[in-house]
Design an enzyme around this catalytic site. Structure first.
Site, mmCIF file in Angstrom:
data_model
loop_
_atom_site.group_PDB
_atom_site.id
_atom_site.type_symbol
_atom_site.label_atom_id
_atom_site.label_comp_id
_atom_site.label_asym_id
_atom_site.label_seq_id
_atom_site.Cartn_x
_atom_site.Cartn_y
_atom_site.Cartn_z
ATOM 1 N N GLY A 1 0.832 -1.199 0.000
ATOM 2 C CA GLY A 1 0.000 0.000 0.000
ATOM 3 C C GLY A 1 0.864 1.246 0.000
ATOM 4 O O GLY A 1 1.999 1.222 0.479
ATOM 5 N N GLN B 1 2.831 10.122 1.018
ATOM 6 C CA GLN B 1 4.132 9.460 1.150
ATOM 7 C C GLN B 1 5.062 9.771 -0.021
ATOM 8 O O GLN B 1 6.276 9.577 0.079
ATOM 9 C CB GLN B 1 3.961 7.937 1.249
ATOM 10 C CG GLN B 1 3.314 7.493 2.555
ATOM 11 C CD GLN B 1 3.191 5.980 2.605
ATOM 12 O OE1 GLN B 1 2.241 5.420 2.093
ATOM 13 N NE2 GLN B 1 4.176 5.331 3.205
ATOM 14 N N CYS C 1 5.602 0.046 7.297
ATOM 15 C CA CYS C 1 5.255 1.196 6.463
ATOM 16 C C CYS C 1 6.464 1.562 5.613
ATOM 17 O O CYS C 1 7.584 1.580 6.119
ATOM 18 C CB CYS C 1 4.866 2.370 7.375
ATOM 19 S SG CYS C 1 4.435 3.871 6.474
ATOM 20 N N LEU C 2 6.231 1.875 4.350
ATOM 21 C CA LEU C 2 7.348 2.217 3.461
ATOM 22 C C LEU C 2 8.033 3.515 3.900
ATOM 23 O O LEU C 2 9.183 3.749 3.541
ATOM 24 C CB LEU C 2 6.862 2.338 2.008
ATOM 25 C CG LEU C 2 6.395 1.013 1.370
ATOM 26 C CD1 LEU C 2 5.866 1.261 -0.041
ATOM 27 C CD2 LEU C 2 7.508 -0.017 1.355
ATOM 28 N N HIS D 1 -4.702 1.562 7.308
ATOM 29 C CA HIS D 1 -3.357 2.134 7.469
ATOM 30 C C HIS D 1 -3.130 3.244 6.429
ATOM 31 O O HIS D 1 -2.658 4.334 6.765
ATOM 32 C CB HIS D 1 -2.328 1.001 7.311
ATOM 33 C CG HIS D 1 -0.896 1.425 7.282
ATOM 34 N ND1 HIS D 1 0.039 0.975 8.186
ATOM 35 C CD2 HIS D 1 -0.222 2.250 6.427
ATOM 36 C CE1 HIS D 1 1.211 1.526 7.902
ATOM 37 N NE2 HIS D 1 1.092 2.299 6.838
ATOM 38 N N GLU D 2 -3.498 2.958 5.167
ATOM 39 C CA GLU D 2 -3.275 3.956 4.102
ATOM 40 C C GLU D 2 -4.182 5.170 4.273
ATOM 41 O O GLU D 2 -3.778 6.305 4.015
ATOM 42 C CB GLU D 2 -3.471 3.329 2.722
ATOM 43 C CG GLU D 2 -2.536 2.171 2.387
ATOM 44 C CD GLU D 2 -1.078 2.454 2.673
ATOM 45 O OE1 GLU D 2 -0.647 3.617 2.554
ATOM 46 O OE2 GLU D 2 -0.355 1.511 3.041
ATOM 47 N N HIS E 1 -2.786 7.680 6.576
ATOM 48 C CA HIS E 1 -1.793 8.568 5.965
ATOM 49 C C HIS E 1 -2.442 9.840 5.415
ATOM 50 O O HIS E 1 -1.838 10.912 5.433
ATOM 51 C CB HIS E 1 -1.073 7.866 4.804
ATOM 52 C CG HIS E 1 0.073 6.987 5.224
ATOM 53 N ND1 HIS E 1 1.167 7.462 5.891
ATOM 54 C CD2 HIS E 1 0.297 5.654 5.055
ATOM 55 C CE1 HIS E 1 2.024 6.463 6.116
ATOM 56 N NE2 HIS E 1 1.520 5.349 5.613
HETATM 57 NI NI NI Z 1 2.373 3.427 5.651
#
Ligand code: NI
Length: 173
Positions: A46, A51, A95-96, A137-138, A141
C-alpha cells in the site's frame, strides 16, 4: 511511468491532512500509475499520496501478496469508511515511510469503504483480513497519521530515533 521518492519519517508532510480531490485528471492518472509502480518496486502492499509528497486524498494498494497471485492493483480516491466491524484484529504492521520497523496494531477486523475510482465513479466495498488492515493504514496517511502513533510513546520515540539516524546516513550517501 516513473518511480517516485518515498518520504521517510520524520517529515512534516507525513503529518499533514491531505486535500480532497475534485476530479480525475491526466496528472492524477499519471500519479496513480507512478504510485503503483513505486509500491510494487519497494516492494509494498500500500502507498498513500502524501508518502510521495503529494497532498491529495488518494491511495493505492494490492494485498494479493502470494508469489503466484494475480496482481489486484486498486486505486482509491477520497476514500471514506462507512462501516466498521465490532470485531477487531491485530496485525504486525510496517510502512514504506518507516522502513524495517514493525509493530502490532489493533484495528477493526472489517471495514466498508466508499471511494471514487479513476473512472470518476463512486464504488463501495467491504474489506477483511490484510486488505482491511492495509486500507485503514493507508487512509490514516491521508489524515497525517502513522501506525507508530498507535504505539506507546517510548516505543514510538525509539522508532523515530532509528529513522532520524537512517536519514542522517542516507544524507551522507
Ligand atoms: Ni504506511
Amino acid at each position: 511511468m516513473a518511480l517516485r521518492n518515498i518520504l521517510i519519517h520524520p517529515d512534516p508532510r507525513l503529518k499533514k491532512v491531505a486535500d480532497p480531490i475534485a476530479s480525475v485528471t491526466d496528472d492524477l492518472r499519471r500519479l496513480a500509475d507512478d504510485m503503483l509502480e513505486t509500491m510494487y518496486h519497494a516492494p509494498g502492499i500500500g502507498l498513500a499520496a502524501p508518502q510521495v509528497a503529494v497532498m491529495d486524498r488518494m491511495l493505492v494498494m494490492d494485498c494479493a501478496k502470494e508469489e503466484d497471485a494475480t496482481p489486484e492493483p486498486m486505486v482509491l480516491i477520497n476514500p471514506q469508511i462507512v462501516w466498521t466491524s465490532e470485531d477487531r484484529s491485530v496485525y504486525d504492521e510496517g510502512c514504506l515511510s518507516i522502513p524495517d520497523q514493525y509493530a502490532e496494531v489493533e484495528r477493526p477486523a472489517e471495514v466498508e469503504v466508499e471511494w471514487m475510482g479513476l473512472d470518476g465513479k463512486t464504488t463501495r466495498a467491504r474489506f477483511d483480513g490484510l486488505w482491511a488492515t492495509c486500507v485503514q493504514h493507508e487512509m490514516d496517511h491521508l489524515d497525517g497519521k502513522l501506525f507508530i502513533d498507535y504505539l506507546k510513546p517510548l516505543k514510538r520515540q525509539m522508532i523515530t530515533r532509528k529513522m532520524q539516524k537512517l536519514k542522517r546516513e542516507m544524507a551522507r550517501g
